[in-house]
Design a protein around this motif. Structure first.
Motif, PDB file in Angstrom:
ATOM      1  N   GLY A 364       7.236  -8.812  20.573  1.00  0.00           N
ATOM      2  CA  GLY A 364       6.946 -10.074  21.249  1.00  0.00           C
ATOM      3  C   GLY A 364       5.492 -10.474  21.095  1.00  0.00           C
ATOM      4  O   GLY A 364       4.926 -10.410  19.996  1.00  0.00           O
ATOM      5  N   GLU A 365       4.851 -10.840  22.199  1.00  0.00           N
ATOM      6  CA  GLU A 365       3.445 -11.264  22.153  1.00  0.00           C
ATOM      7  C   GLU A 365       2.474 -10.095  21.961  1.00  0.00           C
ATOM      8  O   GLU A 365       1.274 -10.302  21.782  1.00  0.00           O
ATOM      9  CB  GLU A 365       3.094 -12.014  23.450  1.00  0.00           C
ATOM     10  N   PHE A 366       2.994  -8.879  21.971  1.00  0.00           N
ATOM     11  CA  PHE A 366       2.122  -7.697  21.895  1.00  0.00           C
ATOM     12  C   PHE A 366       2.050  -7.112  20.475  1.00  0.00           C
ATOM     13  O   PHE A 366       1.658  -5.978  20.287  1.00  0.00           O
ATOM     14  CB  PHE A 366       2.606  -6.629  22.887  1.00  0.00           C
ATOM     15  N   LYS A 367       2.438  -7.935  19.494  1.00  0.00           N
ATOM     16  CA  LYS A 367       2.333  -7.458  18.105  1.00  0.00           C
ATOM     17  C   LYS A 367       0.868  -7.380  17.684  1.00  0.00           C
ATOM     18  O   LYS A 367      -0.007  -7.864  18.390  1.00  0.00           O
ATOM     19  CB  LYS A 367       3.141  -8.341  17.162  1.00  0.00           C
ATOM     20  N   ASN A 368       0.627  -6.793  16.534  1.00  0.00           N
ATOM     21  CA  ASN A 368      -0.744  -6.542  16.070  1.00  0.00           C
ATOM     22  C   ASN A 368      -1.575  -7.807  15.900  1.00  0.00           C
ATOM     23  O   ASN A 368      -1.041  -8.857  15.525  1.00  0.00           O
ATOM     24  CB  ASN A 368      -0.716  -5.813  14.723  1.00  0.00           C
ATOM     25  N   THR A 369      -2.868  -7.674  16.128  1.00  0.00           N
ATOM     26  CA  THR A 369      -3.814  -8.742  15.797  1.00  0.00           C
ATOM     27  C   THR A 369      -4.197  -8.600  14.315  1.00  0.00           C
ATOM     28  O   THR A 369      -3.882  -7.590  13.677  1.00  0.00           O
ATOM     29  CB  THR A 369      -5.091  -8.637  16.654  1.00  0.00           C
ATOM     30  N   LEU A 370      -4.896  -9.598  13.773  1.00  0.00           N
ATOM     31  CA  LEU A 370      -5.333  -9.553  12.377  1.00  0.00           C
ATOM     32  C   LEU A 370      -6.233  -8.338  12.121  1.00  0.00           C
ATOM     33  O   LEU A 370      -6.067  -7.629  11.124  1.00  0.00           O
ATOM     34  CB  LEU A 370      -6.085 -10.849  12.016  1.00  0.00           C
ATOM     35  N   LEU A 371      -7.169  -8.085  13.055  1.00  0.00           N
ATOM     36  CA  LEU A 371      -8.092  -6.952  12.883  1.00  0.00           C
ATOM     37  C   LEU A 371      -7.332  -5.630  12.876  1.00  0.00           C
ATOM     38  O   LEU A 371      -7.608  -4.741  12.045  1.00  0.00           O
ATOM     39  CB  LEU A 371      -9.142  -6.957  14.006  1.00  0.00           C
ATOM     40  N   GLN A 372      -6.358  -5.485  13.784  1.00  0.00           N
ATOM     41  CA  GLN A 372      -5.551  -4.261  13.827  1.00  0.00           C
ATOM     42  C   GLN A 372      -4.784  -4.064  12.519  1.00  0.00           C
ATOM     43  O   GLN A 372      -4.647  -2.952  12.025  1.00  0.00           O
ATOM     44  CB  GLN A 372      -4.573  -4.310  15.005  1.00  0.00           C
ATOM     45  N   ASN A 373      -4.304  -5.187  11.937  1.00  0.00           N
ATOM     46  CA  ASN A 373      -3.574  -5.102  10.673  1.00  0.00           C
ATOM     47  C   ASN A 373      -4.478  -4.717   9.511  1.00  0.00           C
ATOM     48  O   ASN A 373      -4.065  -3.963   8.624  1.00  0.00           O
ATOM     49  CB  ASN A 373      -2.884  -6.435  10.366  1.00  0.00           C
TER      50      ASN A 373
END
Length: 398
Positions: A364-373
């Motif tokens: 849901g809304e708790f998927k990875n951010t760009l930095l985390q990816n």
């Protein structure tokens, strides 16, 4: 603060085992403070991967294998991945368990000396681990591990402080990466003993045991960061202590304690002995526990940690560890199989983890951010390199 500490402390206890202690000791003896940056890098990679695993566990309220089974729709791919996971974790942890119990045995011998009871030390440690696993709930295990990791941390950090290290030299080793001649394999070993595939499964399963609400994700993150960072401090402390030891070669970590004895007296052996005993016991408990969680998810067993099948699985892993060590059996082919399976599993799991943690249907809304990816992709690349090296080493090409 202690009420908020959760599965992260078990993950830290799992990777700071006899294997990590031995590798950190060798790194310090051979290269001084030069490779501290590699320990720091491995800790950062571990925090990033374990945070993803913990987040998946809390959001999905499922173990990692359950989520993978649900999300992989192509049957042959799903069965292949499950087969690799079962082989690497169940067989691998059974093969490596002897090393965990062996580390605790060395610590006990350092404290008590070699006595007529030494032959029975593996069985005594195995029985102690059995009692803890059989009678303890998750909450009880958590408290025990906080205590054991605390003891281990104090022992190794005190040992490092006693050596009066140069803070400037440590800072240079930490933030100015260097690769002295012959150090590449040591760097790979330092990362490989810290970024452990079975900890991803352990963390996801334990996170859902402790936290039931998405509102607690902040606690998941801080538990992961603080616990694994403390494990990293222990690893760095071992490298620092080993750097000061006036010895040329190390067979095991207690050799380092004996090397320090002329400088620091009997205290060195006691600190190292207690630290190694705590490290061995914690790893001897987490390895069977992770194997049981994986088997439970793969075969869909009900009843959680109280299930008879769950208990039988961790008992078999624990028993094999005690058996191999007590009779000095070295199941080389089994260990080689486990190394190959883990070499395949780490990159596969890193890729699957990154894929799942970006799926809106799961996170849901708790998927990875760009930095985390970005960090995740870098770690996947490194995991592929590590896995390839592990396999090539076993078949004799590296």
């Amino acid at each position: 603060m202690f009420k908020k500490i959760g599965p992260g402390v078990l993950v830290a206890a799992a990777f700071v085992g006899p294997g990590t202690i031995t590798v950190c000791t060798l790194a310090g003896v051979r290269f001084g403070y030069t490779l501290v940056w590699a320990v720091l890098l491995s800790i950062l990679a571990t925090i990033i991967l374990q945070e993803m695993a913990g987040r998946i566990g809390v959001i999905s309220q499922n173990g990692l294998v359950d989520v993978i089974k649900e999300e992989l729709k192509i049957k042959w791919i799903k069965n292949t991945v499950i087969g690799i996971v079962l082989g690497a974790i169940l067989i691998g942890n059974a093969a490596y368990e002897a090393g965990n119990i062996g580390g605790a045995t060395l610590g006990l011998e350092g404290l008590l000396g070699e006595t007529v009871l030494s032959t029975f030390f593996p069985a005594i440690i195995g029985f102690f681990a059995f009692l803890l696993l059989w009678f303890s709930s998750y909450k009880t295990l958590e408290k025990i591990f906080v205590g054991l990791v605390g003891i281990m941390g104090v022992c190794f950090v005190v040992s490092a402080i006693i050596t009066k290290p140069s803070l400037i030299a440590i800072a240079k080793g930490m933030f100015v990466p260097k690769l002295p001649e012959g150090s590449l394999l040591m760097v790979i070993a330092l990362v490989g003993t810290t970024v452990v595939p079975y900890n991803l499964f352990l963390h996801a399963s334990l996170a859902k045991e402790k936290w039931k609400s998405k509102d607690q994700l902040s606690a998941v993150k801080w538990d992961t960061v603080i616990s694994i960072a403390l494990g990293g401090i222990v690893s760095i402390a071992i490298v620092i202590t080993a750097s000061a030891a006036p010895i040329q070669e190390v067979g095991n970590v207690m050799d380092m304690a004996k090397g320090l004895e002329p400088l620091f007296g009997k205290g060195a052996i006691y600190f190292m002995g207690i630290g190694l005993l705590a490290a061995g016991i914690t790893s001897a408990i987490t390895a069977p526990l992770a194997a049981a969680f994986v088997a439970s998810s793969c075969f869909g067993w009900d009843g959680g940690m109280k299930s008879k099948k769950f208990k039988l699985t961790w008992f078999i892993v624990l028993f094999l560890g005690v058996f191999f060590l007590s009779f000095d059996i070295k199941p080389i082919q089994v260990i080689q199989f486990a190394q190959v399976a883990n070499g395949i599993l780490l990159p596969v799991m890193a890729m699957l983890l990154l894929w799942i943690v970006n799926k809106k249907s799961v996170m849901g809304e708790f998927k990875n951010t760009l930095l985390q990816n970005i960090f995740g992709v870098l770690i996947v690349g490194f995991a592929i390199f590590l896995g390839a090296k592990s396999i090539l080493k076993v078949i004799g090409w590296f």
